[in-house]
Each structure stands twice: as structure tokens, then as C-alpha cells.
Design a protein around this motif. Structure first.
Motif, short mmCIF file in Angstrom:
data_model
loop_
_atom_site.label_atom_id
_atom_site.label_comp_id
_atom_site.label_asym_id
_atom_site.label_seq_id
_atom_site.Cartn_x
_atom_site.Cartn_y
_atom_site.Cartn_z
N ASP A 189 26.24 38.22 -75.40
CA ASP A 189 25.69 38.35 -74.05
C ASP A 189 25.72 36.97 -73.41
O ASP A 189 25.04 36.04 -73.87
CB ASP A 189 24.25 38.88 -74.14
N GLU A 204 30.23 39.41 -72.62
CA GLU A 204 29.81 40.42 -71.66
C GLU A 204 28.49 40.02 -70.99
O GLU A 204 27.73 39.22 -71.55
CB GLU A 204 29.64 41.78 -72.34
N THR A 205 28.23 40.62 -69.82
CA THR A 205 26.96 40.37 -69.12
C THR A 205 26.11 41.63 -68.99
O THR A 205 24.96 41.54 -68.55
CB THR A 205 27.24 39.80 -67.70
N ASP A 206 26.66 42.79 -69.37
CA ASP A 206 25.87 44.02 -69.34
C ASP A 206 26.52 45.04 -70.27
O ASP A 206 27.73 44.97 -70.53
CB ASP A 206 25.78 44.59 -67.92
N ASP A 207 25.72 45.96 -70.79
CA ASP A 207 26.20 46.99 -71.72
C ASP A 207 27.12 46.36 -72.78
O ASP A 207 28.25 46.80 -73.00
CB ASP A 207 26.96 48.09 -70.97
N VAL A 208 26.60 45.31 -73.43
CA VAL A 208 27.42 44.48 -74.30
C VAL A 208 28.09 45.29 -75.40
O VAL A 208 29.32 45.21 -75.60
CB VAL A 208 26.55 43.35 -74.90
N ARG A 254 25.04 36.21 -70.14
CA ARG A 254 24.31 36.05 -68.88
C ARG A 254 23.74 34.64 -68.82
O ARG A 254 23.39 34.05 -69.85
CB ARG A 254 23.19 37.08 -68.79
N HIS A 278 30.69 47.96 -74.02
CA HIS A 278 31.92 47.35 -73.50
C HIS A 278 32.76 46.74 -74.63
O HIS A 278 33.99 46.86 -74.63
CB HIS A 278 31.58 46.28 -72.46
N THR A 333 20.80 33.37 -70.97
CA THR A 333 20.89 33.28 -72.43
C THR A 333 21.21 31.87 -72.90
O THR A 333 20.90 31.50 -74.02
CB THR A 333 21.96 34.23 -72.98
#
Length: 409
Positions: free
Chosen positions: A362, A338-342, A364, A345, A367
Motif C-alpha cells: 500500500d 497500489e493505493t486501494d483494494d491492494v 498511499r 488488484h 503509509t
């Protein structure tokens, strides 16, 4: 499978009509096929058809003067990398178990020093008969590998186990049998020991490539490093690992059965062919979409400045499928990149897919995780979320393998 030599023994039965398709699949992988046709098999497929498809002569007679001048049955049995019997009829299995050598096929099987894979096919009552099951136990004890049989409607109208596995599943089993160290073919004394000894775990890894045209495809940045590390860690704890991998940047570990695929659909079929299993770790970064209007030739600019209109379709959801499969493993582990609200989600994904655990990370760009040497994951189960510190992917794999061993104990 490039350059490998497959000695394909074709038994008698209606399933022999599927063998031309199997030969096409094997040759498409770059392997060579040498067909051996039994007298019963010749009642269902012709020597000419097999010869044309294989690009090699079909062998039928044990007492062939030209071939036996150079002890042909010995050479055939030894120069192959793998011997495949499909369909393996009840009669063929009985003769293999008894060590008979009264025709070319049975003589080759007795003379070979190479791994043997059988794809049984027979009436359900014949398959369930105590004699066939005794013969099967003998063959397993001799190190013979097995694919199928499937359950379904028979040509005779009855229903149950006994249908020969489909050509795609047999191809996957051939890939697994040709792995560097196919553990299921090792004698019991050489099988690895550990808390997962006797357990079978399926691991998916790497990206998938969804073709647009012959030179372009849709993919992602997954290197396959985490999946390969997980397979190695499970192997080290004694598990028999079926490793289904897309076109990864890292090499698969030794000592696991490697099944190489490219597309999501191929990965789905390969995973199904490995079942049953005690656990499944779905670490592959499977493409969500595929192109349904791709081109058989390279797409070119047309001078208008407009890009081609690509029509997309959703790929099979392998994690959701295996979580609901009739042969569902006892433990199913998914991954959520995931890239947000790991956490939110990933938790929703676990509930939606129906798997037992999710490893969330994460990914992104800042990272450095996707394609990097380290990972930072959160293990999400029905009990809640557990943050793991950032560590090497090998350390993540070792920790996950230990948790899997505890869960299956």
C-alpha cells in the motif's frame, strides 16, 4: 561507464558491420574506445570508419615501429579497463584458447591483465562443432565473459545459434563486466557460497524516466531502496545477481553486476540481455506511459496559456513479457504498488501478467512506504495471500531471498 577505456578487438565476419553502431553506443555512455582491427576484420569495415567513430587511431599491426618503440602491445593491453572481442570468430576463439600470439589481436589478449568479454559470431555448424565448444569451455574456465550468440538466420542462409549479439546487448554486457565486482569473472574458488550459489537472479529496481524534452521527464517517487536491498540479500545467499536499475536515489549494492538504464524500453532490453536466469525479481517502478511527441529542444511557453499537447503511448510490460519469454526464469516475482483494494488488484495483476508471485504493498502517501525506510507487503502466490508485518526494507529483502532460495532448492 564514464571515463572507462574499452579495447575493442574487431574480428572478421559480416557481423563486423555492426561494430560502428556499438562504438557509437559505448561513446554515448562516456567511455573511450580504442579499436584493434584484425586483417580479416578489415575485409568488412575500414580503419578510417572505426577511427572517425572512436575518435582514436585504429591499431592493426603487431610490428609497428613507432608503437613498439614503447612496447605498444603491452601498453594497449594494460591501460584498458575491459577488452572486448566482437565479433569473436571461431578462429579467434581457437587462438585465445590455445594461447597463441601471432598477430596484434592475439598478442594483446595474451598480454592483458584486464577482464575480457567476447561476442561470438560464426556459422551455426562452426558454433556447434566440438572443437569450438571445447574452446568455449576453456575460455569460460579462464574467466572470459560471454555475450550471445543469438539464434536466427545467418548471412549464409542457414538458421540457428551463431549470430553475434546485437550492439545494445553487447553494451549491456560491457556495463555488467565493468561492475565493481563482476561475479561471473571471479575464479570458482572466490565465488560466494550459500543456498543460492550457482544461481543467477535478475533484479530490476528504481523508477524509469521517460523524456518529454531534454530537461523534463515523467517519473515516479520510487527510491530504488527495496530493489537494492533485494539484490544485496540475494548476493549474500550466494546468487550471481544482474541488477538492472533506473535512476534510483540509492546506490546499487557492491558485488552485483549493475546495468544502469533510464527508460522502460532500455530496461526491457537490458533484462532480455541478462537471460537465461533462474529467477527474476521485477521490483522496478516502471512508467506505464511514454511521450511519443517529445521535443529535442526545451519546450517553452508560447504566451497563450495553453500547455503542450503530449501524445502518450504504452510502455513495454516487462513483467508480462518475462513471464511469457522463451527463456522464462523458473521463478518470476513481481511487485504491485497500489493505493486501494491492494490485495484484489495485486491478485488480478498476478493472474494477468502470468508471474509466480506478487509482492503487494500500500503506497498511499500516509503509509510513508514509497521513498521510506520500511515496507509492509503481502506475498500473493497461487496458494493465496500471506501478510508480512511492517519491517525494514532490508528485512523484507532477506525474507524474500530466503523464500526464493527455498523455491529454487
Amino acid at each position: 561507464m564514464l571515463g572507462k577505456r574499452i579495447l575493442l578487438i574487431v574480428g572478421g565476419g559480416i557481423s563486423a558491420t555492426k561494430i560502428p553502431a556499438l562504438i557509437r553506443l559505448i561513446r554515448a555512455e562516456g567511455a573511450h574506445v580504442t579499436p584493434v582491427l584484425t586483417a580479416a576484420g578489415a575485409e568488412f569495415v575500414t580503419p578510417l570508419s572505426l577511427s572517425v567513430l572512436a575518435g582514436e587511431a585504429v591499431h592493426q599491426a603487431l610490428f609497428d615501429v613507432a608503437a613498439e618503440a614503447e612496447i605498444g602491445h603491452i601498453q594497449l593491453s594494460r591501460r584498458a579497463d575491459l577488452v572486448v572481442v566482437a565479433p569473436a570468430t571461431a578462429d579467434l576463439m581457437a587462438r585465445m584458447a590455445a594461447g597463441l600470439a601471432n598477430d596484434l589481436a592475439s598478442t594483446l589478449l595474451l598480454a592483458t591483465d584486464k577482464p575480457v568479454l567476447i561476442a561470438p559470431a560464426m556459422n551455426v555448424r562452426m558454433w556447434q562443432h566440438p572443437a569450438t565448444q571445447r574452446n568455449l569451455a576453456t575460455l569460460r574456465g579462464d574467466g572470459i565473459a560471454l555475450v550471445g550468440p543469438d539464434e536466427g538466420e545467418m548471412a549464409c542462409g542457414e538458421y540457428g545459434p551463431g549470430r553475434m549479439a546485437e550492439p545494445g546487448a553487447i553494451l549491456d554486457a560491457i556495463r555488467a563486466a565493468l561492475a565493481p565486482v563482476p561475479l561471473r569473472l571471479l575464479p570458482e574458488a572466490q565465488m560466494p557460497r550459500g543456498p543460492l550459489a550457482g544461481r543467477h537472479v535478475v533484479v530490476t529496481s528504481g523508477p524509469t524516466h521517460e523524456p518529454i524534452d531534454p530537461v523534463r521527464y515523467i517519473a515516479n517517487r520510487s527510491s530504488g531502496a527495496q530493489g537494492a536491498a533485494i539484490a544485496a540479500a540475494l548476493r549474500d545467499l550466494g546468487a550471481r545477481v544482474s541488477f538492472v536499475t533506473g535512476p534510483a536515489q540509492v546506490s546499487p549494492p557492491e558485488g552485483v553486476a549493475v546495468i544502469a538504464v533510464e527508460t522502460a524500453q532500455q530496461m526491457r532490453e537490458a533484462v532480455e540481455a541478462t537471460l537465461p536466469a533462474d529467477a527474476a525479481v521485477m521490483a522496478a517502478a516502471v512508467a506505464d506511459w511514454r511521450v511519443v511527441n517529445g521535443s529535442d529542444s526545451k519546450m517553452k511557453k508560447d504566451g497563450t496559456g495553453r500547455p503542450p499537447a503530449l501524445e502518450m503511448a504504452e510502455n513495454p510490460d516487462i513483467l508480462a513479457w518475462i513471464s511469457q519469454a522463451p527463456q522464462r526464469p523458473r521463478l518470476v516475482v513481481g511487485f504491485a504498488a497500489e493505493t486501494d483494494d491492494v490485495i484484489a488488484h495485486a491478485s488480478a495483476k498476478r493472474a494477468r501478467k502470468g508471474c509466480d508471485w506478487i509482492l503487494a504493498n500500500d503506497v498511499r502517501p500516509d503509509t510513508g512506504i514509497m521513498g521510506g525506510a520500511e515496507n509492509a507487503v503481502t506475498l500473493i502466490t497461487a496458494e493465496g495471500a500471506e501478510d508480512w508485518p511492517r519491517m525494514t526494507k532490508q528485512a523484507v529483502a532477506a525474507r524474500l531471498a530466503a523464500r526464493i532460495a527455498d523455491a529454487l532448492a
